[in-house]
Design a protein around this motif. Sequence first.
Motif, mmCIF file in Angstrom:
data_model
loop_
_atom_site.group_PDB
_atom_site.id
_atom_site.type_symbol
_atom_site.label_atom_id
_atom_site.label_comp_id
_atom_site.label_asym_id
_atom_site.label_seq_id
_atom_site.Cartn_x
_atom_site.Cartn_y
_atom_site.Cartn_z
ATOM 1 N N CYS A 312 0.658 -1.214 -0.024
ATOM 2 C CA CYS A 312 -0.113 0.015 0.048
ATOM 3 C C CYS A 312 0.882 1.373 0.181
ATOM 4 O O CYS A 312 1.853 1.401 0.606
ATOM 5 N N ARG A 313 0.406 2.120 -0.601
ATOM 6 C CA ARG A 313 1.056 3.428 -0.509
ATOM 7 C C ARG A 313 0.453 4.266 0.412
ATOM 8 O O ARG A 313 -0.670 4.698 0.620
ATOM 9 N N ASP A 316 -1.645 7.295 -0.520
ATOM 10 C CA ASP A 316 -2.574 7.376 -1.392
ATOM 11 C C ASP A 316 -3.842 6.580 -0.608
ATOM 12 O O ASP A 316 -4.112 5.398 -0.394
ATOM 13 N N MET A 317 -5.024 7.513 -0.382
ATOM 14 C CA MET A 317 -6.094 7.094 0.297
ATOM 15 C C MET A 317 -6.792 6.030 -0.266
ATOM 16 O O MET A 317 -6.959 4.927 0.329
ATOM 17 N N PHE A 320 -5.100 2.507 -0.045
ATOM 18 C CA PHE A 320 -5.259 2.171 1.524
ATOM 19 C C PHE A 320 -6.649 1.709 1.711
ATOM 20 O O PHE A 320 -6.470 0.524 2.375
ATOM 21 N N HIS A 323 -7.263 -2.085 0.215
ATOM 22 C CA HIS A 323 -6.225 -3.070 0.604
ATOM 23 C C HIS A 323 -6.066 -3.113 1.941
ATOM 24 O O HIS A 323 -5.204 -4.275 2.161
ATOM 25 N N ALA A 324 -6.894 -2.390 2.829
ATOM 26 C CA ALA A 324 -6.245 -2.733 4.009
ATOM 27 C C ALA A 324 -7.302 -3.603 4.771
ATOM 28 O O ALA A 324 -7.213 -3.866 5.949
ATOM 29 N N ILE B 46 1.003 -6.415 5.571
ATOM 30 C CA ILE B 46 1.120 -5.606 4.325
ATOM 31 C C ILE B 46 1.905 -4.599 4.438
ATOM 32 O O ILE B 46 2.280 -4.172 5.386
ATOM 33 N N SER B 47 2.745 -4.841 3.193
ATOM 34 C CA SER B 47 4.064 -3.709 3.378
ATOM 35 C C SER B 47 3.599 -2.348 2.631
ATOM 36 O O SER B 47 2.767 -2.281 1.865
ATOM 37 N N SER B 49 4.417 0.897 0.523
ATOM 38 C CA SER B 49 5.293 1.487 -0.656
ATOM 39 C C SER B 49 4.729 2.898 -0.323
ATOM 40 O O SER B 49 3.769 3.509 -0.716
#
Lengths: 325, 292
Positions: A312-313, A316-317, A320, A323-324, B46-47, B49
């Motif tokens: 996840c970035r 970047d809402m 997030f 995929h959280a 979860i990684s 980035s």
Amino acid sequence: MIANKEEAQSPSRESLPCSTRVYLSGSQYPDIKVPMREIALHDTHSVNGQVHPNEPVRVYDTSGPWGDPEFTGLVTEGLPATRDSWVHSRGDVEAYEGREVCPGDNGYLSTKHAESAAESRADAALKRFPGLKRKPLRASKGHPVTQLWYARQGIVTPEMEFIAIRENMGRAKMAEESRTLNQTSLEHQHPGQPWGASIPDQITPEFVRDEVARGRAIIPCNINHPELEPMIIGRNFLVKINANIGNSAVASSIEEEVEKMRWAIKWGGGYRHGPLDRQKYSCHPRMDFEELSRANRHGADLPGTGESQWACRGFDMGNFQGHAH
Amino acid sequence: MTARRATGIVSRGGSIMAKWCLAHHQENFLYTHWDDICDIMAAYDISFSIGDGLRPGSIADANDEAQFAELKVQGELTQRAWDRGVQVMNEGPGHVPMHKIQENMTKQLEWCQEAPFYTLGPLTTDVAPGYDHITSGIGAAMIGWYGCAMLCYVTPKEHLGLPNRDDVKEGVITYKIAAHAADLAKGHPGAQYRDNALSKARFEFRWEDQFNLGLDPERAREFHDETLPQDGAKTAHFCSMCGPHFCAMKITEDVREYARKQGVSEEEVLSQGLDDKSKEFLDQGSEIYQKS
């Protein structure tokens, strides 16, 4: 990108010429199967009539289960959950009831919004796949379940040994021989200029663990993505690439989307899956084999089978939120 | 810091977050809730980035104050994620001319304590829309060599539209080239093996093997067959570029074979051959062009 619906055969599943899929197993974890592509070569015919055989060449294979001609899967059924037993054997996760899918998961503001979209365009209706086979997992013992945490405890995970085999590909032998051989040998290699990187002659599982423990490399592997083939990102390992593919918000079926993904990994990328035309999500999976995610309009409707891990970035809402869970 | 930029904020996530901050008159909630987010990440492995919402979107904005200020914040967030057991990599630029690329890598290694770096390109010039897989492939090869761990591919459609399947393949292969060139330059043991095997096949006119060892066997074969489609040409000791009489590899092979037969070294053959030719040339009156 729009795949051609008329294509009866998917070009992404045609093997590259003279190539076969081979697997290597581990020593600490004998059940792991590390995929590689083996390219068969012809004999050398010298001018003087002599014939010398040439050893096949093995290369890193990013194409995942779909790259194995023996594999017969359905995109609606998802992929084999190879890591399932690895994750459970650590004894630190629990399954729980995931929440219901809500309209926001699929990019809609409300249930009404989703319904009106489905009415106005037949192809906008979300398909539900009945094959949801797993409940989501989360940590249960009060400590992180990350590869970083295991690495710090001194634990070599199956993921780490898998990566060591994948990255190694006989390099130890070559490192030794390359120093003594001349340019006509296949093992000959120029010394590199690594700019301060610490690249070893051999990638051992212990080296992988150490690099992860010090934060110098990561193994992206969400415990809820048991289909993934572990890979590593770090300056002392092979340089990785990733590919973004965009699906159309206007029309794309699950088969088409998987076909695009297979196409990218056949040629050696992984992909990040995001509808580039709508610029809603932008996900960053590892460069390796990826199965289609529950991203975008399929939402959590995909069976919990199709997904690989995502990174996840932080800023970047969209990512997030996507995929959280 | 971005107000004076040529191209402002070009990251989608960055611009969304900037808008959110303005709309709510608050600091980025992902920043203020970082530790909570880390705990969620840790419970699932979860990684992160960590994105670079302020990456330069043009050569003019490369390595500017905003970009490097953000990189410093990335370093801080990286450390906090590590404290909570979460894996992290950092995202990087963007558009950077060649001579300013290494500075990006050096600063990232220092400020983010060697966490893996993951860059988009960088694109080394802005003047080639339609060819940005190449402008960025150059930057990707360089930063990969300097230590960047992952390269985000760019397709020929970058800045222009949605890539189709051919664009995806073009972008992937371009980046495989960049990544492999970097592996060679860094000196990964064994990285050169495939190059050697392909070169051997090429030198021995094993055309099929040359195609198949390549990153794109289909294109290699297609290009070859464009001029020499016959099956026989797959074992021929020449291609259509120089024709049958002037293939450098064929000539070298002949020299080596002659040397083997004569039991002398290649150098001797070459010097002997040159002497013979020289004599012949002089005997014929030093005319460069002979009547046939």
